[in-house]
Write a protein that holds these residues in place. Structure first.
Motif, PDB file in Angstrom:
ATOM      1  N   LEU A 350      42.366  47.363  41.374  1.00 30.66           N
ATOM      2  CA  LEU A 350      41.457  46.426  40.710  1.00 30.66           C
ATOM      3  C   LEU A 350      42.132  45.067  40.519  1.00 30.66           C
ATOM      4  O   LEU A 350      41.489  44.015  40.657  1.00 30.66           O
ATOM      5  CB  LEU A 350      40.995  46.997  39.367  1.00 30.66           C
ATOM      6  CG  LEU A 350      40.050  48.198  39.443  1.00 30.66           C
ATOM      7  CD1 LEU A 350      39.755  48.740  38.043  1.00 30.66           C
ATOM      8  CD2 LEU A 350      38.740  47.826  40.136  1.00 30.66           C
ATOM      9  N   LEU A 351      43.433  45.089  40.212  1.00 38.03           N
ATOM     10  CA  LEU A 351      44.185  43.834  40.091  1.00 38.03           C
ATOM     11  C   LEU A 351      44.249  43.106  41.435  1.00 38.03           C
ATOM     12  O   LEU A 351      44.112  41.880  41.501  1.00 38.03           O
ATOM     13  CB  LEU A 351      45.591  44.115  39.578  1.00 38.03           C
ATOM     14  CG  LEU A 351      45.700  44.596  38.118  1.00 38.03           C
ATOM     15  CD1 LEU A 351      47.140  44.984  37.792  1.00 38.03           C
ATOM     16  CD2 LEU A 351      45.208  43.523  37.156  1.00 38.03           C
ATOM     17  N   ILE A 352      44.420  43.889  42.513  1.00 33.70           N
ATOM     18  CA  ILE A 352      44.459  43.279  43.850  1.00 33.70           C
ATOM     19  C   ILE A 352      43.092  42.708  44.223  1.00 33.70           C
ATOM     20  O   ILE A 352      43.003  41.649  44.857  1.00 33.70           O
ATOM     21  CB  ILE A 352      44.935  44.313  44.895  1.00 33.70           C
ATOM     22  CG1 ILE A 352      46.382  44.714  44.613  1.00 33.70           C
ATOM     23  CG2 ILE A 352      44.815  43.747  46.310  1.00 33.70           C
ATOM     24  CD1 ILE A 352      46.900  45.829  45.495  1.00 33.70           C
ATOM     25  N   ILE A 353      42.018  43.391  43.815  1.00 33.14           N
ATOM     26  CA  ILE A 353      40.670  42.869  44.063  1.00 33.14           C
ATOM     27  C   ILE A 353      40.474  41.538  43.349  1.00 33.14           C
ATOM     28  O   ILE A 353      39.860  40.606  43.885  1.00 33.14           O
ATOM     29  CB  ILE A 353      39.603  43.898  43.634  1.00 33.14           C
ATOM     30  CG1 ILE A 353      39.554  45.050  44.644  1.00 33.14           C
ATOM     31  CG2 ILE A 353      38.227  43.240  43.512  1.00 33.14           C
ATOM     32  CD1 ILE A 353      38.584  46.142  44.298  1.00 33.14           C
ATOM     33  N   ILE A 354      41.013  41.430  42.142  1.00 31.53           N
ATOM     34  CA  ILE A 354      40.933  40.155  41.401  1.00 31.53           C
ATOM     35  C   ILE A 354      41.656  39.054  42.183  1.00 31.53           C
ATOM     36  O   ILE A 354      41.173  37.919  42.273  1.00 31.53           O
ATOM     37  CB  ILE A 354      41.543  40.309  39.993  1.00 31.53           C
ATOM     38  CG1 ILE A 354      40.651  41.221  39.139  1.00 31.53           C
ATOM     39  CG2 ILE A 354      41.702  38.942  39.317  1.00 31.53           C
ATOM     40  CD1 ILE A 354      41.247  41.591  37.795  1.00 31.53           C
ATOM     41  N   LEU A 355      42.808  39.400  42.793  1.00 29.22           N
ATOM     42  CA  LEU A 355      43.530  38.432  43.614  1.00 29.22           C
ATOM     43  C   LEU A 355      42.707  38.044  44.844  1.00 29.22           C
ATOM     44  O   LEU A 355      42.713  36.892  45.280  1.00 29.22           O
ATOM     45  CB  LEU A 355      44.886  39.000  44.036  1.00 29.22           C
ATOM     46  CG  LEU A 355      45.907  39.220  42.917  1.00 29.22           C
ATOM     47  CD1 LEU A 355      47.177  39.863  43.478  1.00 29.22           C
ATOM     48  CD2 LEU A 355      46.245  37.896  42.230  1.00 29.22           C
TER      49      LEU A 355
END
Length: 401
Positions: A350-355
């Motif tokens: 999910l953090l990578i999706i935010i990136l």
């Protein structure tokens, strides 16, 4: 131009996801034929079966005929109501209506073997009583507090049955069964007559019979849920099985997750080389399709280090395809494994999706510097190939002059 960069990025993202799924199928087959992985998978299946077998041994639910899963609460609840009705009919010496193959009914006496009076101390047909009166009493972790009246607890507190629908515990005929068969599984005469029509013949005209049926069913479901909750949260034996299962599940989940990320890496590398072969530059298929080029800030050919950083960051961003790949392959549960203490694989993705979303915003908003997140970190420009002062593909030619 910003849209072209965005569309190129989306195309590369999609191709990486599709390619990784195809490669994952191959990688996963290979991985699960490795002896160590096969043993972990076998142990997981055995522990799953041990868990189901333990539940069956408790009486609260039973395994289906294929012994690959538990019979639903709904099915067992309806069976319980039939058994209560037959037990009541037997007690009152009433005929029960048995349905024939042609849809007609034959009224005849119920045999003892069809009732709770058959081997009552073993509770063969009464799984609820078996659990609460026999299994739970001596099972470590499930024992009752001292002084608990099991009948009161089970039939009144948990099942919330209406006492007036059942025989009195003082009846003379009941005394011979009293030690093992509760009066709360023997309906009074009037209720039994109504329930025979409701259960055996399926009639729903009598609202009282329907209400009794629903009360018994809901009470049964409540009792099963309480029993399952007891097992899952208090049974020492079951908790030991669960702990071992969770450890093994984490291991096999880790194997599958590693397979996914190996597949994404291989897919990304393959697509990167396809882009190189198609354009003679280290650009992606998406960039080639939308006629984009990459250069350093001086519009010269990027150094090897900068291109490595660019593709490394892009690969990290593209690993979030695993979320969608696992959804499509029915393995989304793998996302629950912990990569770090209290940090699951899902949280990291999910953090990578935010990136990725940040990168998209940069594509659309940063018209001047032509950056997405990968190119910004690597110090590169992504532009329409016609925008460069000197075409990138001609740089090598100029160098030789």
């Amino acid at each position: 131009m910003p849209k072209k960069r965005l569309f190129a990025r989306i195309l590369d993202y999609f191709l990486t996801m599709v390619g990784s799924i195809i490669i994952f199928v191959i990688v996963n087959i290979i991985a699960f034929n490795i002896p160590t992985v096969k043993n972990i998978s076998k142990k997981l299946s055995e522990l799953s079966m041990s868990s189901a077998t333990y539940v069956e041994s408790s009486g609260i639910q039973r395994l289906n005929e294929d012994r690959n899963g538990l019979v639903s609460i709904d099915t067992m609840g309806n069976e319980y109501i039939v058994n209560v009705t037959k037990t009541s009919a037997c007690y009152h010496d009433l005929d029960y209506s048995y349905k024939n193959e042609d849809g007609t009914y034959t009224d005849k006496k119920v045999t003892i073997e069809e009732t709770f009076f058959h081997n009552p101390q073993d509770y063969e047909l009464d799984n609820i009583s078996f659990f609460f009166k026999k299994f739970k009493v001596n099972e470590p972790g499930l024992e009752y507090e001292e002084g608990v009246d099991i009948n009161q607890y089970l039939y009144i507190d948990v099942m919330k049955l209406t006492a007036s629908n059942y025989i009195s515990s003082d009846e003379t005929n009941y005394q011979q069964y009293k030690e093992y068969v509760s009066n709360y599984v023997i309906l009074n005469l009037e209720s039994t007559q109504k329930m025979i029509r409701r259960v055996a013949r399926g009639e729903t005209i009598d609202s009282i019979a329907v209400a009794i049926y629903d009360e018994i069913y809901n009470g049964y479901v409540s009792a099963v849920k309480v029993g399952i909750d007891d097992i899952e949260n208090r049974s020492i034996a079951f908790l030991n099985i669960t702990n071992e299962f969770n450890k093994t599940y984490q291991k096999i989940s880790s194997v599958i997750a590693i397979d996914f990320y190996i597949s994404i890496l291989v897919a990304y590398i393959i697509l990167m080389f396809i882009g190189r072969l198609a354009s003679k530059e280290w650009i992606t298929i998406g960039q080639k399709a939308f006629k984009l080029g990459i250069s350093d800030k001086n519009e010269m050919e990027p150094s090897f280090i900068r291109m490595m950083v660019y593709h490394l960051i892009s690969f990290v961003l593209f690993t979030s395809t695993s979320i969608f790949s696992m959804m499509l392959t029915g393995m989304f549960g793998i996302m629950a494994i912990n990569v770090l203490p209290h940090i699951s694989l899902l949280v990291i993705n999910l953090l990578i999706i935010i990136l990725n979303i940040t990168s998209i915003i940069m594509c659309l908003a940063n018209k001047k510097n032509h950056h997405d997140l990968s190119s910004f970190i690597a110090g590169l420009l992504i532009k329409d190939s016609m925008e460069f002062d000197t075409k990138v593909e001609e740089v090598d030619a100029y160098k030789t002059i």
